[in-house]
Design an enzyme around this catalytic site. Structure first.
Site, PDB file in Angstrom:
ATOM      1  N   GLY A  77       0.529  -1.495  -0.125  1.00 15.19           N
ATOM      2  CA  GLY A  77       0.242   0.069   0.278  1.00 15.19           C
ATOM      3  C   GLY A  77       0.785   1.282   0.350  1.00 15.19           C
ATOM      4  N   GLU A 100       0.469  -1.569  -4.706  1.00 12.73           N
ATOM      5  CA  GLU A 100      -0.558  -0.481  -4.802  1.00 12.73           C
ATOM      6  C   GLU A 100      -1.295  -0.751  -5.429  1.00 12.73           C
ATOM      7  OE1 GLU A 100      -1.437   1.882  -2.488  1.00 12.73           O
ATOM      8  OE2 GLU A 100      -2.775   2.040  -4.124  1.00 12.73           O
ATOM      9  N   LEU A 101      -2.471  -0.631  -5.372  1.00 11.40           N
ATOM     10  CA  LEU A 101      -3.871  -1.151  -5.214  1.00 11.40           C
ATOM     11  C   LEU A 101      -4.788  -0.057  -6.257  1.00 11.40           C
ATOM     12  CD1 LEU A 101      -6.226  -3.257  -5.561  1.00 11.40           C
ATOM     13  CD2 LEU A 101      -6.529  -1.882  -3.309  1.00 11.40           C
ATOM     14  N   ASN A 133      -3.559  -6.307  -5.535  1.00 10.53           N
ATOM     15  CA  ASN A 133      -4.515  -6.361  -4.484  1.00 10.53           C
ATOM     16  C   ASN A 133      -3.242  -7.193  -3.224  1.00 10.53           C
ATOM     17  OD1 ASN A 133      -5.656  -6.725  -2.503  1.00 10.53           O
ATOM     18  ND2 ASN A 133      -7.258  -7.154  -3.493  1.00 10.53           N
ATOM     19  N   SER A 134      -1.943  -6.391  -2.129  1.00 16.82           N
ATOM     20  CA  SER A 134      -2.015  -7.404  -1.618  1.00 16.82           C
ATOM     21  C   SER A 134      -1.919  -8.343  -0.954  1.00 16.82           C
ATOM     22  CB  SER A 134      -0.724  -6.342  -1.074  1.00 16.82           C
ATOM     23  OG  SER A 134      -1.198  -5.658   0.288  1.00 16.82           O
ATOM     24  N   LEU A 153       2.708   1.324   5.822  1.00 16.58           N
ATOM     25  CA  LEU A 153       2.275   2.670   6.687  1.00 16.58           C
ATOM     26  C   LEU A 153       1.170   3.990   5.975  1.00 16.58           C
ATOM     27  CD1 LEU A 153       6.260   4.186   5.565  1.00 16.58           C
ATOM     28  CD2 LEU A 153       5.468   2.191   7.114  1.00 16.58           C
ATOM     29  N   ASP A 156      -5.436   1.597   5.535  1.00 21.10           N
ATOM     30  CA  ASP A 156      -6.173   2.259   5.746  1.00 21.10           C
ATOM     31  C   ASP A 156      -7.325   1.143   6.906  1.00 21.10           C
ATOM     32  OD1 ASP A 156      -7.026   3.149   3.109  1.00 21.10           O
ATOM     33  OD2 ASP A 156      -7.074   1.726   2.236  1.00 21.10           O
ATOM     34  N   THR A 231       6.950   9.296   3.537  1.00 22.29           N
ATOM     35  CA  THR A 231       5.407   8.970   3.719  1.00 22.29           C
ATOM     36  C   THR A 231       4.979  10.403   3.281  1.00 22.29           C
ATOM     37  OG1 THR A 231       3.872   8.246   4.681  1.00 22.29           O
ATOM     38  CG2 THR A 231       5.307   6.453   3.817  1.00 22.29           C
ATOM     39  N   GLU A 232       4.114  10.846   2.111  1.00 24.26           N
ATOM     40  CA  GLU A 232       3.164  11.467   1.810  1.00 24.26           C
ATOM     41  C   GLU A 232       2.094  11.077   2.615  1.00 24.26           C
ATOM     42  OE1 GLU A 232       4.064   9.300  -0.198  1.00 24.26           O
ATOM     43  OE2 GLU A 232       5.569  11.346  -1.455  1.00 24.26           O
TER      44      GLU A 232
HETATM   45  C1  LIG Z   1      -3.604   5.451   3.735  1.00 23.86           C
HETATM   46  S1  LIG Z   1      -2.331   5.738   2.021  1.00 23.86           S
HETATM   47  C2  LIG Z   1      -0.742   5.207   2.965  1.00 23.86           C
HETATM   48  C3  LIG Z   1      -0.076   5.584   1.762  1.00 23.86           C
HETATM   49  C4  LIG Z   1       1.304   5.056   1.994  1.00 23.86           C
HETATM   50  N1  LIG Z   1       1.544   3.994   3.205  1.00 23.86           N
HETATM   51  C5  LIG Z   1       1.649   6.481   2.400  1.00 23.86           C
HETATM   52  O1  LIG Z   1       2.573   6.620   4.015  1.00 23.86           O
HETATM   53  O2  LIG Z   1       1.627   7.877   2.262  1.00 23.86           O
HETATM   54  C6  LIG Z   1      -2.823   3.608   1.981  1.00 23.86           C
HETATM   55  C7  LIG Z   1      -2.834   2.947   0.643  1.00 23.86           C
HETATM   56  O3  LIG Z   1      -3.354   1.543   0.931  1.00 23.86           O
HETATM   57  C8  LIG Z   1      -3.818   0.884  -0.834  1.00 23.86           C
HETATM   58  N2  LIG Z   1      -4.580  -0.204  -0.297  1.00 23.86           N
HETATM   59  C9  LIG Z   1      -5.303  -0.311   0.184  1.00 23.86           C
HETATM   60  N3  LIG Z   1      -5.259  -1.998  -0.028  1.00 23.86           N
HETATM   61  C10 LIG Z   1      -4.691  -2.054  -0.927  1.00 23.86           C
HETATM   62  C11 LIG Z   1      -3.869  -3.993  -1.141  1.00 23.86           C
HETATM   63  N4  LIG Z   1      -5.344  -4.542  -1.178  1.00 23.86           N
HETATM   64  N5  LIG Z   1      -3.958  -3.685  -1.563  1.00 23.86           N
HETATM   65  C12 LIG Z   1      -1.883  -3.098  -2.291  1.00 23.86           C
HETATM   66  N6  LIG Z   1      -2.937  -1.893  -2.101  1.00 23.86           N
HETATM   67  C13 LIG Z   1      -3.364  -1.969  -1.267  1.00 23.86           C
HETATM   68  C14 LIG Z   1      -4.438   2.129  -1.158  1.00 23.86           C
HETATM   69  O4  LIG Z   1      -5.256   2.065  -2.529  1.00 23.86           O
HETATM   70  C15 LIG Z   1      -3.745   3.724  -0.252  1.00 23.86           C
HETATM   71  O5  LIG Z   1      -2.969   4.243  -1.368  1.00 23.86           O
END
Ligand SMILES: C[S@@+](CC[C@H](N)C(=O)[O-])C[C@H]1O[C@@H](n2cnc3c(N)ncnc32)[C@H](O)[C@@H]1O
Lengths: 262, 319
Positions: A77, A100-101, A133-134, A153, A156, A231-232
């Site tokens: 993610g 990343e999804l 999709n991890s 990090l 969700d 991270t952002e």
């Molecule tokens: C709140 S963001 C945090 C992003 C980054 N790690 C940061 O700290 O800025 C969560 C990210 O996880 C991704 N994500 C959620 N479920 C996922 C999954 N099953 N597989 C891959 N990525 C996923 C979302 O698309 C999102 O970009």
């Protein structure tokens, strides 16, 4: 985030009138990628991950890949990729990938890496991103004991109790992370949501293949400092003066005897 | 094998299931919610004693324990019924939160495992099943492992009892160490057997005296039967049954659609694997060579008759 629930109705693959399995659910497609999950292709197994796609400078052609150098860090993610960009120069010899999804976000990270590579020749060749999709496909990308670091990090939070199973850290998914991590490998988690922080820590604490990294080791590990700053999402939380909760655990060998944790 | 039931056109009918007792004493058949057991030795129908009532919805999985003392049935009514085959009394009725898609019994008969439609595998401790005067208790199932959001199609224990193998509707086969005390969870994944490109429909182990740990075979919607070293997860051989079956029974239509493998069955101390294929009115027998670790076709047994679709295959085959 997108959610792929198990097809709730197993019956739907069977015809209402005859009870026979419907052909369209059972046909083996001849050409399209058989493992495509909605819109993205999935490698059948880790041996089929084409490294020349992700690290073109290091693996100029698919046949040049001999499996000698493999991905060791996974940022699950990864969002906009800030952590990976920092890690790339900190560990220039290590291959790393973001998972990343979201399609658009993945494309953004791809472009970001391409731009960094062209303005800094020779650098950022070890970093890449994949749309997947991890929660479903980690074992398709990594062999047993392949990874040395995994990052989660600001994942969700999925507040509702019935959605806890969608959390990217849960007791069952930790089995898979333990499988792809080698002994001594580290799993880094951080969040600004206290409830999620408590949850991630308790899942890791309750898992027999992980143990907490000591305070001294955390202080000595330069990567830990990046968790809240690179991270952002971390930067956003820091700007708003938010609190963060981290849990950093090490993959340990299983207990040989039938001993119990705690 | 069983013919698909054509009755009850209003509701979805589950594929008919068959399971044979390890010493050929009984054969069990499930069609829809109906469970029937026939005593093969005495040639009579067995009367089932179940105080909690019969299954109320489609049965999705049935099987005998390795020693034949237990039988398990489960399905859409979210009940896992565990039967003692000496009395054919239902000794436990375990409630699942979700519909049940697969069942397994540990080789020592101490634990029953079942999978629900969310991909979670549960374990029930039935160590006390043969205790005299046991007070019937409602057994609680605990989750031990999970396939994230994929329906589990089959659960199988390895021949040496070390591993529990789970297969799913995506393409995945997971091999997990089955711990001494599984109620604390089965966290240690031994391997993933990855290679199928469609849902995995069936699993079985082949072994012999010289090779007691055996090898895993799997069948899939991708029309292949695959042979695996389940300890390492490596794919040893792939046999494209569908392509073979189509050659033999080509009807000129739908050439591109390869038929799914619907079930597999092996017999103890034999290297023959019986394969049920969706479009084949009969059974394909594959020979598994355990020293060269390869699969080859031994024989195709045709079964005459119309509208015959093999859905389930069981027992010791007398071929
Ligand atoms: C709140 S963001 C945090 C992003 C980054 N790690 C940061 O700290 O800025 C969560 C990210 O996880 C991704 N994500 C959620 N479920 C996922 C999954 N099953 N597989 C891959 N990525 C996923 C979302 O698309 C999102 O970009």
């Amino acid at each position: 985030m997108l959610e792929h629930e198990a097809n709730a109705n197993a019956n739907s693959t069977h015809s209402k009138t005859t009870g026979l399995p419907r052909k369209r659910f059972y046909r083996a497609r001849a050409h399209s990628n058989p493992l495509s999950d909605s819109h993205f292709p999935v490698p059948i197994s880790p041996g089929q991950v084409d490294y020349s796609v992700y690290y073109p400078q290091l693996f100029p052609s698919p046949d040049k890949f001999d499996g000698s150098k493999r991905i060791e860090f996974a940022d699950v993610g990864c969002g906009f990729g800030g952590l990976l960009i920092s890690l790339s120069t900190m560990f220039p010899e290590t291959l790393m990938i973001g998972m990343e999804l979201r399609d658009k976000v993945t494309e953004y990270v791809k472009e970001r890496v391409v731009a960094l590579r062209s303005s800094n020749p020779g650098q950022y060749e070890n970093v890449s991103v994949v749309r997947t999709n991890s929660m479903k496909y980690i074992p398709n990308y990594f062999e047993k004991e392949q990874l040395t670091k995994m990052f989660f990090l600001f994942p969700d939070p999925h507040f509702k109790e019935k959605n806890h199973r969608r959390r990217v850290i849960n007791l069952h998914l930790l089995d898979e992370y333990a499988y792809v991590l080698r002994e001594g490998g580290i799993i880094y988690t951080i969040t600004d949501v206290e409830e999620l922080g408590v949850w991630m820590k308790s899942c890791l604490e309750g898992h027999p293949l992980f143990e907490a990294v000591t305070k001294e080791e955390l202080e000595a590990d330069a990567v830990v400092k990046l968790l809240s700053s690179a991270t952002e999402e971390g930067q956003k939380v820091a700007r708003n003066g938010g609190q963060t909760f981290q849990a950093v655990y090490r993959r340990i060998a299983p207990c040989v005897s039938n001993c119990e944790k705690h | 094998m069983e013919e698909e039931s054509e009755k009850n056109p209003e509701t979805d009918v589950a594929p008919a299931l068959i399971s044979v007792h390890p010493t050929h004493k009984f054969v069990s058949v499930a069609v829809g919610s109906d469970l029937r057991v026939f005593n093969l030795q005495e040639s009579c129908v067995v009367t089932l004693a179940d105080e909690s009532g019969a299954h109320k919805d489609s049965i999705r999985a049935i099987r005998y324990s390795a020693n034949g003392q237990l039988f398990v049935s489960a399905g859409d009514d979210k009940l896992v019924k565990i039967w003692a085959t000496d009395s054919w009394r239902c000794i436990y009725s375990v409630v699942s939160e979700k519909r049940v898609s697969a069942v397994g019994i540990s080789n020592d008969g101490m634990f029953v495992c079942f999978a629900d439609k969310f991909g979670v595998v549960y374990v029930v401790d039935i160590e006390d099943h043969d205790v005299e005067d046991r007070v019937p208790v409602n057994k609680k199932a605990v989750p031990i492992l999970s396939h994230y959001c994929s329906i589990i199609t089959r659960l199988e224990f390895s021949l040496d009892g070390r591993f529990i193998v789970s297969a799913d509707r995506d393409f995945k086969i997971r091999v997990t160490i089955f711990p001494k005390n599984p109620v604390n969870g089965a966290h240690e994944i031994q391997s993933f057997c990855l290679g199928h490109t469609e849902f995995v429909s069936c699993l079985a182990f082949v072994g012999c005296q010289d090779y007691p740990q055996g090898l895993l075979v799997s069948g899939s919607g991708d029309s292949t039967v695959r042979l695996w070293d389940h300890t390492s997860g490596s794919l040893l051989d792939t046999y494209n049954c569908g392509a073979q079956a189509e050659l033999l029974h080509s009807n000129g239509k739908e050439e591109e659609i390869l038929p799914a493998i619907t079930d597999l069955c092996t017999t103890p101390d034999s290297s023959v694997v019986a394969v049920a294929i969706q479009s084949l009115p009969g059974v394909m027998l594959l020979r598994c060579n355990l020293s060269t670790r390869t699969l080859s076709v031994a024989k195709v047994v045709s079964i005459a008759g119309e509208a015959f679709i093999p859905t389930s295959i069981g027992g010791h085959l007398g071929f």
